[in-house]
Design a protein around this motif. Sequence first.
Motif, PDB file in Angstrom:
ATOM      1  N   SER A  21      77.977 -45.219  -9.161  1.00 25.80           N
ATOM      2  CA  SER A  21      77.912 -43.892  -8.531  1.00 25.80           C
ATOM      3  C   SER A  21      76.493 -43.571  -8.116  1.00 25.80           C
ATOM      4  N   ALA A  34      75.748 -33.070  -4.337  1.00 24.68           N
ATOM      5  CA  ALA A  34      74.368 -32.605  -4.453  1.00 24.68           C
ATOM      6  C   ALA A  34      73.964 -31.854  -3.202  1.00 24.68           C
ATOM      7  N   GLN A  35      74.340 -32.426  -2.059  1.00 26.82           N
ATOM      8  CA  GLN A  35      73.994 -31.785  -0.781  1.00 26.82           C
ATOM      9  C   GLN A  35      74.647 -30.431  -0.658  1.00 26.82           C
ATOM     10  N   GLN A  82      66.431 -25.431  -7.204  1.00 34.14           N
ATOM     11  CA  GLN A  82      65.629 -26.619  -6.975  1.00 34.14           C
ATOM     12  C   GLN A  82      65.849 -27.588  -8.127  1.00 34.14           C
ATOM     13  N   ILE A  83      66.809 -28.491  -7.943  1.00 38.93           N
ATOM     14  CA  ILE A  83      67.052 -29.425  -9.036  1.00 38.93           C
ATOM     15  C   ILE A  83      66.892 -30.843  -8.539  1.00 38.93           C
ATOM     16  N   GLU A  84      66.587 -31.722  -9.497  1.00 39.78           N
ATOM     17  CA  GLU A  84      66.615 -33.144  -9.158  1.00 39.78           C
ATOM     18  C   GLU A  84      68.069 -33.498  -8.959  1.00 39.78           C
ATOM     19  N   GLU A  85      68.339 -34.253  -7.908  1.00 38.97           N
ATOM     20  CA  GLU A  85      69.733 -34.601  -7.649  1.00 38.97           C
ATOM     21  C   GLU A  85      70.342 -35.348  -8.820  1.00 38.97           C
ATOM     22  N   GLY A  86      69.491 -36.194  -9.439  1.00 41.30           N
ATOM     23  CA  GLY A  86      69.986 -37.029 -10.539  1.00 41.30           C
ATOM     24  C   GLY A  86      70.531 -36.237 -11.696  1.00 41.30           C
ATOM     25  N   SER A  87      69.993 -35.027 -11.896  1.00 36.28           N
ATOM     26  CA  SER A  87      70.414 -34.309 -13.093  1.00 36.28           C
ATOM     27  C   SER A  87      71.852 -33.832 -13.016  1.00 36.28           C
ATOM     28  N   GLU A  94      73.636 -43.583   0.213  1.00 34.62           N
ATOM     29  CA  GLU A  94      74.020 -42.549   1.184  1.00 34.62           C
ATOM     30  C   GLU A  94      72.798 -41.768   1.640  1.00 34.62           C
ATOM     31  N   LEU A 139      79.138 -45.500 -13.672  1.00 33.25           N
ATOM     32  CA  LEU A 139      78.016 -44.570 -13.562  1.00 33.25           C
ATOM     33  C   LEU A 139      76.917 -45.189 -12.713  1.00 33.25           C
ATOM     34  N   TYR A 153      74.165 -35.950 -12.771  1.00 33.29           N
ATOM     35  CA  TYR A 153      74.978 -36.992 -13.361  1.00 33.29           C
ATOM     36  C   TYR A 153      75.321 -36.791 -14.840  1.00 33.29           C
ATOM     37  N   HIS A 200      75.082 -43.024  -4.415  1.00 34.54           N
ATOM     38  CA  HIS A 200      74.372 -41.788  -4.103  1.00 34.54           C
ATOM     39  C   HIS A 200      73.083 -42.103  -3.349  1.00 34.54           C
ATOM     40  N   SER A 229      72.975 -39.833 -19.079  1.00 38.33           N
ATOM     41  CA  SER A 229      74.395 -39.736 -18.729  1.00 38.33           C
ATOM     42  C   SER A 229      75.239 -40.570 -19.674  1.00 38.33           C
ATOM     43  N   ARG A 252      62.490 -40.083  -5.146  1.00 42.11           N
ATOM     44  CA  ARG A 252      61.724 -38.908  -5.564  1.00 42.11           C
ATOM     45  C   ARG A 252      62.666 -37.731  -5.771  1.00 42.11           C
ATOM     46  N   LYS A 253      63.560 -37.594  -4.832  1.00 41.76           N
ATOM     47  CA  LYS A 253      64.469 -36.453  -4.867  1.00 41.76           C
ATOM     48  C   LYS A 253      65.465 -36.595  -6.033  1.00 41.76           C
ATOM     49  N   PHE A 254      65.829 -37.861  -6.299  1.00 41.46           N
ATOM     50  CA  PHE A 254      66.857 -38.087  -7.313  1.00 41.46           C
ATOM     51  C   PHE A 254      66.307 -37.886  -8.724  1.00 41.46           C
ATOM     52  N   GLY A 255      65.065 -38.287  -8.918  1.00 43.94           N
ATOM     53  CA  GLY A 255      64.487 -38.233 -10.269  1.00 43.94           C
ATOM     54  C   GLY A 255      64.468 -39.619 -10.868  1.00 43.94           C
ATOM     55  N   ILE A 297      67.903 -40.852 -16.190  1.00 46.32           N
ATOM     56  CA  ILE A 297      69.126 -40.100 -15.915  1.00 46.32           C
ATOM     57  C   ILE A 297      70.346 -40.906 -16.319  1.00 46.32           C
ATOM     58  N   GLY A 306      79.053 -38.108  -5.452  1.00 44.03           N
ATOM     59  CA  GLY A 306      77.861 -37.485  -6.023  1.00 44.03           C
ATOM     60  C   GLY A 306      76.894 -36.954  -4.985  1.00 44.03           C
ATOM     61  N   TYR A 307      76.588 -37.777  -3.986  1.00 46.24           N
ATOM     62  CA  TYR A 307      75.590 -37.370  -3.019  1.00 46.24           C
ATOM     63  C   TYR A 307      76.063 -36.153  -2.244  1.00 46.24           C
ATOM     64  N   GLU A 357      65.708 -29.584 -17.117  1.00 43.98           N
ATOM     65  CA  GLU A 357      65.930 -29.714 -15.675  1.00 43.98           C
ATOM     66  C   GLU A 357      66.750 -28.560 -15.113  1.00 43.98           C
TER      67      GLU A 357
END
Lengths: 115, 878
Positions: free
Chosen positions: B20, A35-36, A47-52, B27, B17, A54, B24, B60, B48-51, B56, A31-32, A7
């Motif tokens: 969080s 990421a933003q 260009q990353i997945e936001e989740g990565s 929000e 976790l 974590y 996320h 983690s 989609r954006k988060f994965g 994940i 976190g959010y 990722e």
Amino acid sequence: MKKKRPEYRDLFPGALELMILKSLSWRPMHGYALAQRLTDISEDYLQIEEGSLYPALQRMLKAGWLETEMGLSARNRPVRIFKVTEAGRKHLEQELASVEKMFAGVTRVLALAGQ
Amino acid sequence: MNWLKQLFTRRRRYDELSESIREHLEEKIADLMDDGMTREEAEQAARRKFGNVTRIEERSREVWQWPTVESIVADLRFALRQLCKSPGFTATVVLTLALCIGANAVVFSLLNGLVLRPLNVPDGQNLYQVQVGKGHSPGMSYPDYIDLRDRNRSFDGLIAYEISTAGLDTDGNPSPVWLNTASGNYFDVLGVRPYLGRFFHSTDENGPNSAPYIVLSYAFWQSHFQSDTGVVGRTVRVNKFAYTILGVAPPGFRGTESFYTPAIWAPLVNQQQIEGSSNLDKRGSQGRWVIGRLKAGVTPAQAVEDLNSIGKSLAKEYPKEDEGISFSLARPGLAGDMLGGPVHAFIAGLMLLAGLILLAACANLGSLFSARAADRSREIALRLALGSTRGRILRQLLTEAVLLSLIGGAMGVAGSVVLLRWLSAWQPIPDMPINVTVHPDARTYIVSLLLALASGLLFGIVPVRQVLKADPYQGIKAGATELADGRRRITLRDVLLAAQIAVCAVLVTSSLVAIRGMERSLKSNFGFIPQNVMQVNANLNMAGYSGDQLPVMQKGILDAVKRIPGVTVAAYANRIPLNLGWSQNAVFLDSTTDYRMANKAAGAIEYDVSPGYFEAAATLLLRGRAFTWNDSKDVPRVAVVNQEFARKLFGSEEKAIGSFFKIGGGARVQVVGLVEDGKYGTLSEDPKPAMFLPILQSPSNAMWLLVRSNLSSQEVGPSLERTLHALDPGLPFTINTWERELGTALFAVRAASMALGVLGGLGAMLALTGIFGVAAYSVSNRLRELGIRIALGARRREVLRAALGRVFRLLAAGSMVGLLLGIAATKLLSFIVYQATPRDPLVLAGVVLAMLLLGLLATWIPAQRALSIDPLILLREE
């Protein structure tokens, strides 16, 4: 069996951590927001997945560079805020120094390589 | 303690976790909804954006986990699922392991109980049995013992004791009990504390019959006194003499022998009352067993040196009895090297065999596992292609193997515990407290666990190379074809199978040798015929008879017994052949005048027998005459000797009759008769010189009555019992058929044959499944090739040769190796088994036949499969 996570096609190992540390030392964030912030400042370059974020955040928590505390989000909701610790700050300084050195070296080589 | 804290905080970390991540997403959804999306659209976009949330989160979490432990748990779960999917495979593996590890646990417990475990007394490892002479005999004379005890500087204490029997009368009904007569310091040197009352001490010893005390064993106290704490101080009768019960020994103390449990202990100084006669004052009379507690800091070698220097001075002081005397030390518990030697050798042999069987099982299971890995080649290839590492897959396979081996091991140990309980309670010899406690202890469990782990790793590692060499692309392209390169000339699997067949052949060889040896011992000439003979063992001493009363009472019993209907001939002796123990005495040539041990012509086994003995025992009288009632104390001493005696003393059987020899002390004895050789001590002994003396000339209070009759034992037994009881109700006796009594002598051989038979059966079963596995694998791997061969016109024989030739070549090679090893191994067996020799055509033929049969049996189904291949179907499938 540390495998490189596909990722983060990082510039170099540890780059993501470095960016997170830098961002959070400017201001503790949840976190959010983090990421933003990363997307904003890199102007969609990363260009990353936001989740990565974590797994990286957890690694840094474990290393003791970050800590969490409860805070409020921009919408006034209770959220977990990530904060840089003293150890994290030191690590950031060290890493920044070595990264600068590395970039200087790379720039120099690139400048001279063509001649 | 960081990891401990981590363990407790981890759950909180995981919750945080998840929180969080939820925050996320919330929000983000809120932001997206602000931009005008519906809740549903926003949720989708946010995700989609988060994965992949789950992935994940999992990744983690991994940060906090110990990678090994937790993924091992995952591996275990996966392994369990896999194993449940193939119950046949699982059952085979578990059962095989249960049997083999169980067998190992049993044999190890024997080893532990008989050899490794020190005596159950404080600091038992410092105790050593003192043995006499080059023959390492455990017996010592009492005066020699006293000298060693008082003069040595290496032991904290030396004890002497004897195994004997006495008539114990607690309630007016005397019965024989087995006891230890022991020196006064016995309990003090062993360091045992009484459970109740007190023990006897050195201070209680004040000359012959000065200490009329007994100590009860815990078990005897429980069974005969109902755990009554009031027994201390009570008076009971031992052989009609009044004795006081001093105390009760603790539950864990069973004496110093690992095979014999005395019911009571009595002071050795009272030997005269307990055994009816005393030889404590005779330096030439051996028989006391001696155990010493080594001083701290003294090595056994130093102690032996010390003892031998005392021996040298004893030899000078008492040249007649002690010339050339020497001492050695041995582990106590098995009568020193007398029993210890063969027992150690036998158990070591068993352990080796059990180990080999386990190894064979591992080879077998290794084949099974690599066949399974081959069957799963597609799955493995897929996992490799999906990015799993080979290490990860290997760990998975090993986890499966170890899991199976642990389950199998647990079942095996459970089974062995049952068997060992039974063995510990088993009394192989009637009327004597011979038994061996082989309860499993922590050591057994640890060894079994280690064996299970080791075997799991061993057979789990077999398919490793196969997996390492696996090429995912080939695997997926070609489907389930074999991963290993079948063209290599000798594969690891071949070697394993050959080794296994060899182990099986070793076992089959040794069990056949043992069984043949047993058969030979049963058919061999004992020098008497035990069939149709009842024997009665009565100790007149226990009923209070002594001196001149003895011969009269014995004659009275004999006459009464002879009148019983159906009795054809009866006689008695002081002991009978092939029973426990024998008495061996020095004999001298007639020309000898100096009767020291070194001058003896031979050591002859002595039997004191009544007239009619040879007829009752059916021992062939070859020359001369048997005894009559005229051979009494008033006439010159006479003897009947066996062939070996005649050869040894007089050079030939012809010269024996009428010749004289001398027995200890110089009494002249004339040979009047010659009887055939026989077996006296053990079935596996070489011919030994034996002499028979008239019982009237050497009276004894021990009485073994032999009653030959033409009626069955059920008919004669009760009338014998009635007759004896009518003569003296206070006389304790036991009645048995002579054949049953012989069980004692056959015990070792029977035990050996049984153990070998069981192990041999196990080995054969393993070889069977092993050969079957490899043959079946070989056929199924080459189905296509065989199909083409058949299509091209190959005949049945050629197909079979192609399919199974290799298996049979392995079978032949393995059997040869095994046979040779087995022949070497039977050297060990010759300790116990009569004339154990593998150079017996029947044994050789038996082994070859057995292995051939195994091969045929194991390859039958694969062969059928190879022959029934329909090339059309196979080619259509292509």
